[in-house]
Scaffold this motif. Sequence first.
Motif, PDB file in Angstrom:
ATOM      1  N   ASN A 174      -6.288  -0.357   5.594  1.00 12.85           N
ATOM      2  CA  ASN A 174      -5.640   0.955   5.681  1.00 12.85           C
ATOM      3  C   ASN A 174      -4.128   0.872   5.482  1.00 12.85           C
ATOM      4  O   ASN A 174      -3.362   1.591   6.115  1.00 12.85           O
ATOM      5  N   PHE A 175      -3.699   0.011   4.571  1.00 13.42           N
ATOM      6  CA  PHE A 175      -2.274  -0.065   4.271  1.00 13.42           C
ATOM      7  C   PHE A 175      -1.933   0.914   3.138  1.00 13.42           C
ATOM      8  O   PHE A 175      -2.807   1.365   2.388  1.00 13.42           O
ATOM      9  N   GLU A 176      -0.648   1.234   3.025  1.00 12.49           N
ATOM     10  CA  GLU A 176      -0.143   2.079   1.945  1.00 12.49           C
ATOM     11  C   GLU A 176       1.080   1.410   1.338  1.00 12.49           C
ATOM     12  O   GLU A 176       2.059   1.150   2.054  1.00 12.49           O
ATOM     13  N   ILE A 177       1.028   1.138   0.059  1.00 14.64           N
ATOM     14  CA  ILE A 177       2.199   0.670  -0.683  1.00 14.64           C
ATOM     15  C   ILE A 177       2.600   1.812  -1.599  1.00 14.64           C
ATOM     16  O   ILE A 177       1.931   2.096  -2.591  1.00 14.64           O
ATOM     17  N   GLY A 178       3.667   2.525  -1.240  1.00 22.21           N
ATOM     18  CA  GLY A 178       4.017   3.768  -1.905  1.00 22.21           C
ATOM     19  C   GLY A 178       3.334   4.948  -1.240  1.00 22.21           C
ATOM     20  O   GLY A 178       2.570   4.793  -0.274  1.00 22.21           O
ATOM     21  N   SER A 179       3.619   6.153  -1.756  1.00 19.66           N
ATOM     22  CA  SER A 179       3.028   7.348  -1.145  1.00 19.66           C
ATOM     23  C   SER A 179       2.900   8.462  -2.169  1.00 19.66           C
ATOM     24  O   SER A 179       3.521   8.451  -3.229  1.00 19.66           O
ATOM     25  N   GLY A 222      -6.854  -0.677   1.020  1.00 23.86           N
ATOM     26  CA  GLY A 222      -5.647   0.132   1.104  1.00 23.86           C
ATOM     27  C   GLY A 222      -5.387   0.847  -0.206  1.00 23.86           C
ATOM     28  O   GLY A 222      -6.226   0.857  -1.109  1.00 23.86           O
ATOM     29  N   ILE A 223      -4.212   1.449  -0.307  1.00 26.32           N
ATOM     30  CA  ILE A 223      -3.844   2.224  -1.485  1.00 26.32           C
ATOM     31  C   ILE A 223      -2.497   1.745  -2.015  1.00 26.32           C
ATOM     32  O   ILE A 223      -1.566   1.480  -1.241  1.00 26.32           O
ATOM     33  N   ILE A 224      -2.419   1.636  -3.339  1.00 33.15           N
ATOM     34  CA  ILE A 224      -1.191   1.263  -4.044  1.00 33.15           C
ATOM     35  C   ILE A 224      -0.844   2.452  -4.926  1.00 33.15           C
ATOM     36  O   ILE A 224      -1.531   2.737  -5.898  1.00 33.15           O
ATOM     37  N   LEU A 225       0.214   3.191  -4.571  1.00 31.59           N
ATOM     38  CA  LEU A 225       0.411   4.541  -5.092  1.00 31.59           C
ATOM     39  C   LEU A 225       1.860   4.801  -5.500  1.00 31.59           C
ATOM     40  O   LEU A 225       2.777   4.607  -4.694  1.00 31.59           O
ATOM     41  N   ARG A 226       2.056   5.220  -6.732  1.00 35.07           N
ATOM     42  CA  ARG A 226       3.350   5.690  -7.247  1.00 35.07           C
ATOM     43  C   ARG A 226       4.459   4.636  -7.162  1.00 35.07           C
ATOM     44  O   ARG A 226       5.591   4.934  -6.784  1.00 35.07           O
ATOM     45  N   GLY A 251     -13.185  -9.560  -2.654  1.00 39.58           N
ATOM     46  CA  GLY A 251     -13.699  -8.398  -1.952  1.00 39.58           C
ATOM     47  C   GLY A 251     -12.676  -7.345  -1.601  1.00 39.58           C
ATOM     48  O   GLY A 251     -12.991  -6.387  -0.890  1.00 39.58           O
ATOM     49  N   ALA A 252     -11.454  -7.480  -2.075  1.00 35.35           N
ATOM     50  CA  ALA A 252     -10.436  -6.448  -1.835  1.00 35.35           C
ATOM     51  C   ALA A 252     -10.921  -5.110  -2.392  1.00 35.35           C
ATOM     52  O   ALA A 252     -11.570  -5.052  -3.440  1.00 35.35           O
ATOM     53  N   SER A 253     -10.600  -4.021  -1.691  1.00 34.81           N
ATOM     54  CA  SER A 253     -11.057  -2.699  -2.105  1.00 34.81           C
ATOM     55  C   SER A 253      -9.964  -1.669  -1.849  1.00 34.81           C
ATOM     56  O   SER A 253      -9.023  -1.909  -1.094  1.00 34.81           O
ATOM     57  N   GLY A 254     -10.086  -0.513  -2.495  1.00 34.68           N
ATOM     58  CA  GLY A 254      -9.122   0.558  -2.280  1.00 34.68           C
ATOM     59  C   GLY A 254      -8.822   1.300  -3.555  1.00 34.68           C
ATOM     60  O   GLY A 254      -9.669   1.407  -4.449  1.00 34.68           O
ATOM     61  N   LYS A 255      -7.618   1.815  -3.648  1.00 30.58           N
ATOM     62  CA  LYS A 255      -7.230   2.670  -4.767  1.00 30.58           C
ATOM     63  C   LYS A 255      -5.896   2.214  -5.338  1.00 30.58           C
ATOM     64  O   LYS A 255      -4.950   1.923  -4.606  1.00 30.58           O
ATOM     65  N   ILE A 256      -5.831   2.185  -6.684  1.00 30.52           N
ATOM     66  CA  ILE A 256      -4.594   1.935  -7.423  1.00 30.52           C
ATOM     67  C   ILE A 256      -4.332   3.200  -8.233  1.00 30.52           C
ATOM     68  O   ILE A 256      -5.053   3.498  -9.185  1.00 30.52           O
ATOM     69  N   GLU A 257      -3.324   3.977  -7.843  1.00 31.36           N
ATOM     70  CA  GLU A 257      -3.171   5.334  -8.389  1.00 31.36           C
ATOM     71  C   GLU A 257      -1.728   5.638  -8.768  1.00 31.36           C
ATOM     72  O   GLU A 257      -0.791   5.381  -8.010  1.00 31.36           O
TER      73      GLU A 257
END
Length: 254
Positions: free
Chosen positions: A65-70, A93-97, A122-128
């Motif tokens: 549940n980490f956030e890199i960017g927002s 987690g999410i890697i965003l903007r 096994g890393a999972s999440g969103k790259i957006e």
Amino acid sequence: EMIGDSSTIGGISEADRNIITGNSRGIALSGDHIKILNNYIGLGSDGSSPIGNTEFGIYIANADNFEIGSASGIGNVISKNGQTGIQFQSGNGIILRNIIGVSADSIPFAVTQNRGIELWNGASGKIENNLIEGHTEDGIYLQSASNVEIVGNTIQGNIEQGIELTGSSENITIGFDSLPNFIQLNGLEGIRLSATCNSISMFANRFFCNSQSAGTEGIVGDVGFNNDILPGSGILSNGILTGCLLYTSDAADE
């Protein structure tokens, strides 16, 4: 040092920004609910002077549940580090903007990081909605990652693939109708998939002028990927693949 749970590195304003340079790893992250916002990682305070960390800009292991960017556009600039901009080993987690590989003003460097983003084990999440440009290898590289969404990114000018999936990566979504990826001007294929990758969906992406030396290939999958379900069976939908006039006037991506 590894960053622990519920930490925030950086913040909304310029005064909150950290300049993280000249280390082995810029940030090493292992914990839950961590936010990394608005930092320059590998660059000086002007957002363009290269003062890279010798390994990774950000290294993530066992973090959830980490956030890199927002979503509000206060991402990080992660460039000129010795290896990868962001290496993510396990967790979600999410890697965003973020801006990855170029200056804060999106000006390319002659030589930059090896890869923009790597997901392993096994890393999972969103790259957006990231700009990922100018790496000596791939823009995005997945090795045995799962349950990943790659949407809304501009992935361009990388020396090898725009996106490479390998090592039994599965349940990967690349592009949505409202969030296509723009994948262009990469030295090899726009997207490359190894034979061991399964449950890969690609929708509404835009490809232009990838792999000029090999004939502008947009997507290449090794025999066996998606259990030999071919793109015509619905794995690829509604994308636009165009040729590169700089290479040949009538070539279409394959």
